[in-house]
Design an enzyme around this catalytic site. Structure first.
Site, PDB file in Angstrom:
ATOM      1  CE1 TYR A   1      -7.584  -1.812   0.454  1.00 47.16           C
ATOM      2  CE2 TYR A   1      -5.938  -3.590   0.428  1.00 47.16           C
ATOM      3  CZ  TYR A   1      -6.119  -2.372   0.811  1.00 47.16           C
ATOM      4  OH  TYR A   1      -5.837  -1.831   1.898  1.00 47.16           O
TER       5      TYR A   1
ATOM      6  CE1 TYR B   1       0.747   4.606   1.136  1.00 48.90           C
ATOM      7  CE2 TYR B   1       2.842   3.686   0.337  1.00 48.90           C
ATOM      8  CZ  TYR B   1       2.146   4.662   1.276  1.00 48.90           C
ATOM      9  OH  TYR B   1       2.759   5.265   2.315  1.00 48.90           O
TER      10      TYR B   1
ATOM     11  CG  ASP C   1      -6.739   6.283   0.613  1.00 48.56           C
ATOM     12  OD1 ASP C   1      -5.879   6.460   1.790  1.00 48.56           O
ATOM     13  OD2 ASP C   1      -6.171   5.964  -0.557  1.00 48.56           O
TER      14      ASP C   1
END
Ligand SMILES: [Zn+2]
Ligand SMILES: [Zn+2]
Length: 433
Positions: free
Chosen positions: A326, A397, A263
């Site tokens: 992440y 996601y 993103d």
């Protein structure tokens, strides 16, 4: 015709039949007349073949044989039985004399335009206008077995000139340069094969997209909506990487193909594979090391070693499914409970179900997907803040896995901890290769 006619006599008559049919449609130049017999006497120029046929038909005519032909085809002959013709009509009915004027001019233009490009292989092509195409078809009908098309002849003339001028070779499958003679537009069009470059990028800042987002309202021209910039963001990964490459290759623009994307507000701190495609390159042998050095002066983006790639690499980069790790700094709305946090340690190859996130629902179909979260590690930063390390499948996601997306992702960190998420600061820290 006699009944005992042998095949060879039949063939001879066929040649006379073709020649007379052609010479009966109007004045036809030697090149076009010869082209109808192109597949005979390999190696002899069409013009010479045409001249021979014309001489032969003239001999027959002068000997008294009756053949239906237009006499303007025999202007310069001294027939013993006929007066010499006075007419000076010399525009060929078939080719309209393009071979004496237009084709040489276009060949010259092709050479001039091709000079701007660095290439090893090429392919030529011809687009005929409607009139030439129709006449070409007509001739092919009269002489279906021996004729060559006008298109093929132009291609041959052009191809030969390019080989003589540049010493490059023809490639029918994947040429670097396509040279097209367009007789509809009376110009030469050149298509240079796109240049593909493979690499990996890191995005060191938040706030820039991977690919350039042009303003929807003005499509890049500049308007009030985009503050006259044409773009919605100050920069992009693509813009930074393409800059030296487009300049060095003298290309027009680029297309960027990333192996997934983060993103806009997410950094990517491991190299993400990509292929950048430079459109209409004039120079192909560019210095990729220099390009890399230049790109890496940017504070926003870093690239790994760049290398030349192919169209197939675009597909493999796009289709690669790499697991990701992440790091998220998450702020919760209530104080964290240490015992509840223990539950996060139990997340070990857990299946999660994700409906398309609310934030992308306006442009993507509402689907349900299943992904696996491999592990979650946590570190307490303050009463309400955690650092999370999350390893998961490609295409998870992650933000939604953290905040739950109003129940559209299950389970989620927020749900497990019974604590609403207020803020997430996210980085991709590892792309498993
Ligand atoms: Zn002609
Ligand atoms: Zn705009």
């Amino acid at each position: 015709m006699s009944a005992e006619e042998t095949p060879s006599e039949k063939d001879a008559l066929e040649i006379i039949r073709i020649a007379s049919d052609i010479l009966n449609i109007g004045y036809v130049c030697d090149k076009c007349l010869g082209r109808t017999f192109s597949k005979l006497l390999h190696g002899m120029p069409n013009e010479e073949k045409g001249r021979s046929i014309r001489n032969f038909i003239a001999l027959l005519l002068d000997s008294g044989v009756t053949i239906n032909v237009k006499m303007e085809n025999f202007q310069e002959y001294n027939f013993r039985r006929l007066d010499k013709l006075q007419s000076n009509k010399t525009v060929c009915f078939v080719c309209e004399n393009i071979f004496s004027e237009i084709v040489p001019k276009l060949v010259k233009e092709a050479i001039k335009k091709a000079k701007r490009y660095e290439f090893e292989t090429f392919l030529v092509g011809t687009v005929l206008n409607k009139a030439l195409h129709e006449k070409d078809q007509m001739i092919l009908k009269i002489s279906p077995n021996y004729s060559e098309s006008i298109k093929d002849e132009i291609n041959r003339i052009l191809g030969k000139s390019i080989v003589e001028k540049f010493g490059k070779s023809v490639n029918y499958i994947d040429p670097q340069l396509q040279i097209l003679v367009n007789l509809k537009k009376l110009k030469v069009e050149i298509r240079s094969k796109n240049l593909y470059i493979y690499g990996g990028y890191k995005k060191l800042v938040r706030g820039i997209p991977q690919t350039t987002w042009y303003c929807k309202r003005c499509r890049g021209k500049g308007c009030k909506n985009c503050n006259w910039k044409g773009k919605m963001y100050r920069s992009s990964v693509q813009q930074i990487i393409e800059k030296p490459l487009i300049r060095m290759a003298k290309g027009k623009k680029s297309s960027f193909h990333g192996s997934g994307r983060e993103d806009i507000d997410v950094r990517c701190l491991d190299y993400r594979p990509f292929v950048i495609e430079i459109v209409d390159p004039k120079i192909r042998n560019i210095d990729l090391y220099r390009a890399k050095t230049e790109i890496n002066r940017s504070k926003y983006v870093q690239v790994s070693d760049l290398k030349f790639a192919s169209k197939d690499d675009v597909i493999s980069v796009k289709e690669a499914k790499n697991d990701k790790v992440y790091r998220a700094i998450v702020t919760f709305s209530k104080n964290l409970d240490k015992r509840e946090l223990e539950k996060l340690s139990n997340i070990n190859n857990v299946r999660i179900l994700q409906k398309t996130p609310i934030r992308v629902l306006h442009r993507r179909a509402d689907l349900l997907r299943e992904r696996v979260v491999k592990r979650v590690e946590y570190r307490i930063l303050s009463k309400r803040r955690l650092e999370l390390i999350i390893e998961c499948d490609a295409g998870t996601y992650v933000k939604e896995f953290i905040h739950g997306d109003e129940g559209r992702t299950k389970p989620s960190i927020a749900e497990i901890l019974q604590n609403k998420v207020k803020k997430i600061i996210l980085d991709v820290i590892e792309i498993k290769k």
